[in-house]
Design a protein around this motif. Sequence first.
Motif, mmCIF file in Angstrom:
data_model
loop_
_atom_site.group_PDB
_atom_site.id
_atom_site.type_symbol
_atom_site.label_atom_id
_atom_site.label_comp_id
_atom_site.label_asym_id
_atom_site.label_seq_id
_atom_site.Cartn_x
_atom_site.Cartn_y
_atom_site.Cartn_z
ATOM 1 N N ALA A 116 33.622 44.367 37.381
ATOM 2 C CA ALA A 116 34.205 44.091 38.696
ATOM 3 C C ALA A 116 35.616 43.581 38.489
ATOM 4 N N ALA A 117 36.423 43.632 39.549
ATOM 5 C CA ALA A 117 37.781 43.079 39.473
ATOM 6 C C ALA A 117 37.708 41.584 39.750
ATOM 7 N N PRO A 118 38.549 40.786 39.071
ATOM 8 C CA PRO A 118 38.545 39.343 39.320
ATOM 9 C C PRO A 118 38.822 39.054 40.798
ATOM 10 N N PRO A 119 38.373 37.910 41.286
ATOM 11 C CA PRO A 119 38.559 37.575 42.701
ATOM 12 C C PRO A 119 40.028 37.369 43.071
ATOM 13 N N PHE A 120 40.882 37.166 42.089
ATOM 14 C CA PHE A 120 42.331 37.133 42.343
ATOM 15 C C PHE A 120 43.019 37.598 41.068
ATOM 16 N N ASP A 121 44.299 37.966 41.173
ATOM 17 C CA ASP A 121 44.994 38.528 40.008
ATOM 18 C C ASP A 121 45.287 37.429 38.990
ATOM 19 N N LEU A 122 44.734 37.586 37.787
ATOM 20 C CA LEU A 122 44.918 36.558 36.765
ATOM 21 C C LEU A 122 46.319 36.626 36.151
ATOM 22 N N TYR A 123 47.006 37.761 36.333
ATOM 23 C CA TYR A 123 48.302 37.909 35.660
ATOM 24 C C TYR A 123 49.471 37.346 36.469
ATOM 25 N N ARG A 124 49.229 37.012 37.741
ATOM 26 C CA ARG A 124 50.364 36.513 38.529
ATOM 27 C C ARG A 124 50.754 35.121 38.057
ATOM 28 N N PRO A 125 52.055 34.828 38.048
ATOM 29 C CA PRO A 125 52.498 33.527 37.512
ATOM 30 C C PRO A 125 51.939 32.350 38.317
ATOM 31 N N VAL A 126 51.710 32.538 39.602
ATOM 32 C CA VAL A 126 51.061 31.460 40.354
ATOM 33 C C VAL A 126 49.646 31.902 40.710
ATOM 34 N N VAL A 127 48.813 30.920 40.970
ATOM 35 C CA VAL A 127 47.424 31.210 41.323
ATOM 36 C C VAL A 127 47.372 31.458 42.828
ATOM 37 N N SER A 128 46.948 32.660 43.186
ATOM 38 C CA SER A 128 46.994 33.022 44.603
ATOM 39 C C SER A 128 45.743 32.595 45.360
ATOM 40 N N ALA A 129 44.723 32.130 44.635
ATOM 41 C CA ALA A 129 43.468 31.757 45.301
ATOM 42 C C ALA A 129 43.448 30.278 45.631
ATOM 43 N N GLY A 130 42.647 29.906 46.617
ATOM 44 C CA GLY A 130 42.437 28.504 46.952
ATOM 45 C C GLY A 130 41.375 27.882 46.064
ATOM 46 N N LEU A 131 41.253 26.549 46.155
ATOM 47 C CA LEU A 131 40.344 25.845 45.250
ATOM 48 C C LEU A 131 38.892 26.311 45.380
ATOM 49 N N PRO A 132 38.350 26.522 46.581
ATOM 50 C CA PRO A 132 36.951 26.973 46.656
ATOM 51 C C PRO A 132 36.720 28.280 45.902
ATOM 52 N N THR A 133 37.636 29.228 46.033
ATOM 53 C CA THR A 133 37.497 30.497 45.304
ATOM 54 C C THR A 133 37.552 30.263 43.799
ATOM 55 N N ILE A 134 38.488 29.416 43.400
ATOM 56 C CA ILE A 134 38.616 29.108 41.969
ATOM 57 C C ILE A 134 37.318 28.507 41.440
ATOM 58 N N LEU A 135 36.785 27.534 42.149
ATOM 59 C CA LEU A 135 35.596 26.843 41.664
ATOM 60 C C LEU A 135 34.359 27.748 41.708
ATOM 61 N N ASP A 136 34.258 28.561 42.756
ATOM 62 C CA ASP A 136 33.111 29.469 42.840
ATOM 63 C C ASP A 136 33.125 30.505 41.721
ATOM 64 N N HIS A 137 34.307 30.827 41.248
ATOM 65 C CA HIS A 137 34.440 31.856 40.209
ATOM 66 C C HIS A 137 34.994 31.280 38.914
ATOM 67 N N ALA A 138 34.646 30.042 38.609
ATOM 68 C CA ALA A 138 35.226 29.357 37.450
ATOM 69 C C ALA A 138 35.198 30.179 36.160
ATOM 70 N N PRO A 139 34.084 30.847 35.817
ATOM 71 C CA PRO A 139 34.064 31.544 34.521
ATOM 72 C C PRO A 139 35.204 32.549 34.366
ATOM 73 N N VAL A 140 35.643 33.153 35.451
ATOM 74 C CA VAL A 140 36.761 34.090 35.318
ATOM 75 C C VAL A 140 38.081 33.439 35.744
#
Lengths: 420, 420
Positions: free
Chosen positions: B91-115
């Motif tokens: 699957a594709a990550p929930p947000f782009d890992l290559y962007r210099p800033v993190v485009s996701a909010g904290l809930p998304t980050i925490l829900d998908h911590a392993p990636v």
Amino acid sequence: MISRVMSAELAEHAGQRVTIAGWVHRRRQLKSVSFLVVRDRTGLAQVVAASDLPGEESVVEVTGTVTASPRAPGGVELVEPEIEVLTEPYAAPPFDLYRPVVSAGLPTILDHAPVALRHPLLSAPLEISAASVTGFRETLDGLGFTEIHTPKIVASATESGANVFGIDYFGRRAYLAQSPQFYKQAMVGVFERVYEVGPVFRAEPHDTVRHLAQYTSLDAELGFVRDHRDVMAVLREVVAGMLESVRRRAPSAVERAGAILPEVPAEIPAIHFTEAQELTGSDEPDLSPAQERWLCEWAAKEHGSEFLFVTGYPMSKRPFYTHPDPARPGYSNGFDLLFRGLELVTGGQRLHRYPDYVAALAARGEAVEPYEGYLQAFRYGMPPHGGFALGLERWTAQLTGAANIRQTTAFPRDLHRLSP
Amino acid sequence: MISRVMSAELAEHAGQRVTIAGWVHRRRQLKSVSFLVVRDRTGLAQVVAASDLPGEESVVEVTGTVTASPRAPGGVELVEPEIEVLTEPYAAPPFDLYRPVVSAGLPTILDHAPVALRHPLLSAPLEISAASVTGFRETLDGLGFTEIHTPKIVASATESGANVFGIDYFGRRAYLAQSPQFYKQAMVGVFERVYEVGPVFRAEPHDTVRHLAQYTSLDAELGFVRDHRDVMAVLREVVAGMLESVRRRAPSAVERAGAILPEVPAEIPAIHFTEAQELTGSDEPDLSPAQERWLCEWAAKEHGSEFLFVTGYPMSKRPFYTHPDPARPGYSNGFDLLFRGLELVTGGQRLHRYPDYVAALAARGEAVEPYEGYLQAFRYGMPPHGGFALGLERWTAQLTGAANIRQTTAFPRDLHRLSP
């Protein structure tokens, strides 16, 4: 800080007037002379004193002149002492801490751990344990591993449904983690190589000399392995590093405990599970404790090694995340490391592809849902990886020859014991 | 092990044909040329490739020739590559890992911590945390401390009756330890100087940016102190050692996180609680968060220090085991270390005489019985001692400027969050 010289350094101060501090380990009032033996964290120091000495376990500062005395510990003693009592004890210890052997039984020792562990024989395993952990971390730090800290409160059992402690988590049902397995695998996706030293919990309903309800698990996991043999090579370095650290950091404890430290062969001998079966004349799908002992004797005789890897355990006996042997799918890329007759470490290569996890759970009749959080890591690309877990208390018990694993940890938890 | 060169070492191999391995961090297919950026645990490497490139988060081995390229990360890139895909993502990550800033909010980050934690900005605090702990241990090892491991399952609450998780312990009621306080004190009687790095548990019923239900506590305790100032001196060394370790071991993470590491003065400024009251014009028996912030600004201005000790908190606001100031018994030999506007460490001298404990419990209307196991150590002679506890996640948050403490640990636990 109270200005003091440690007992182990007294000999360097011969002829000087110095202050030591510690506990009265023993007082001996003879007819013509009296002795005080003071215990500090580095050992014992003898003081030649007048009468009217403070009692055992009094905390004292003693100022005196360092004088050669071949029969005293360290070859010196303090004479012409001024003794100041910092703290009087309120009760006598449940057994004499100064006797060379421990006169109390295990229940008395465990019930009175805060004072019993002051006995030099009883503190020795804890020092060996601490030095071992330092060696574990040092070796892995040197190999580019990153330390992690993972949750001990989890939503579902990690290793198996049984033997898990339930906990009331803000009105929800949760569990104490039986291992950091899923988390350390997920973190391979972040740092490639990770380790954790932390408590794990097993609601072990049997009262044995080998099981604890809480123990310290030394866990490591690494990516970009070819197979389990790469994990075994790292484990070999770790075990050697732990022993080297014990030799260097805890020589006095090794001596007190009478521990015989093993040599680690450059390559630890390894046999396949099917060879182990042949050697022991068995066709059971697992090794019994008696077979493990026999195999260790065999390895000592055949290979001159106190360590033996057994690889390729049947898949049916390993957890669902175990990677099968591509050449013999009924057998796994999992291994145990046996040491002095006992399984010391379990490890192996893990599955790394998401569909393989889905299939492995299905084959065991398990639903995917409880593992959703875990399986996330594998959805997004994980390298071939593997790892191992070593139980610190069992390691210390095997090194020191402790008859009961409860002697290798300060405040054991078991079926019956919840304090101190 | 897969034979590979790490991305950070590529420049040393200019002109050679080498293999790297890692995750596809980014693929860019331009008209005339395509790029693959490969991420491994040491950083990023650029590959100049043909088209038909594997997708982001694919796990790859790439063999190519190292060629100077001023605009590539590290000044080199791999050309004429052979690319082998080890694992396809599912699957594709929930947000782009290559962007210099993190485009996701904290809930998304925490829900998908392993990636999510694979994003270089999100892994940085964890590397700083790991390096800090190594510095903590290294400093204390150098000062003769012994590492301990204590029970996380206890018979009664340690810090206060509230905020404790209940657990079913073989049919009995037990609790998760809120701190190793009692155990580390008891072990001063054995090793004089001890530390523990481990999880502690607080059933914190509030959903704030500063509280976790499980956090990692860095605890130390030492005997033969004159008073709390000796403890503060050790703490100063520990904080300096932690920062030195971060500088040495995690420079890339410091840069990614934009962390500004503070200088530690040779002697951290210290003011008495009553002075803090005067300075802030307060007569409350404790400091408010606003006062802590004000005092830190004051210390920066007056003393050029981002650290400030406040000593002598009123006894009424400190735990029962706190040692009073002999000269001003209403005030304690306890201290807090403030850092960048926040209490970072709590510590102090403890009572060491058994009758003092009995009296302190009586004065607070508490029974002695629940503390029997704890009080044992003091029955048998304990030296003057003290210690401190530093919350690892709070430390990391203050260093990295994290707005939420959940960004400083891989898999946070809070009122609502029990997975992943």
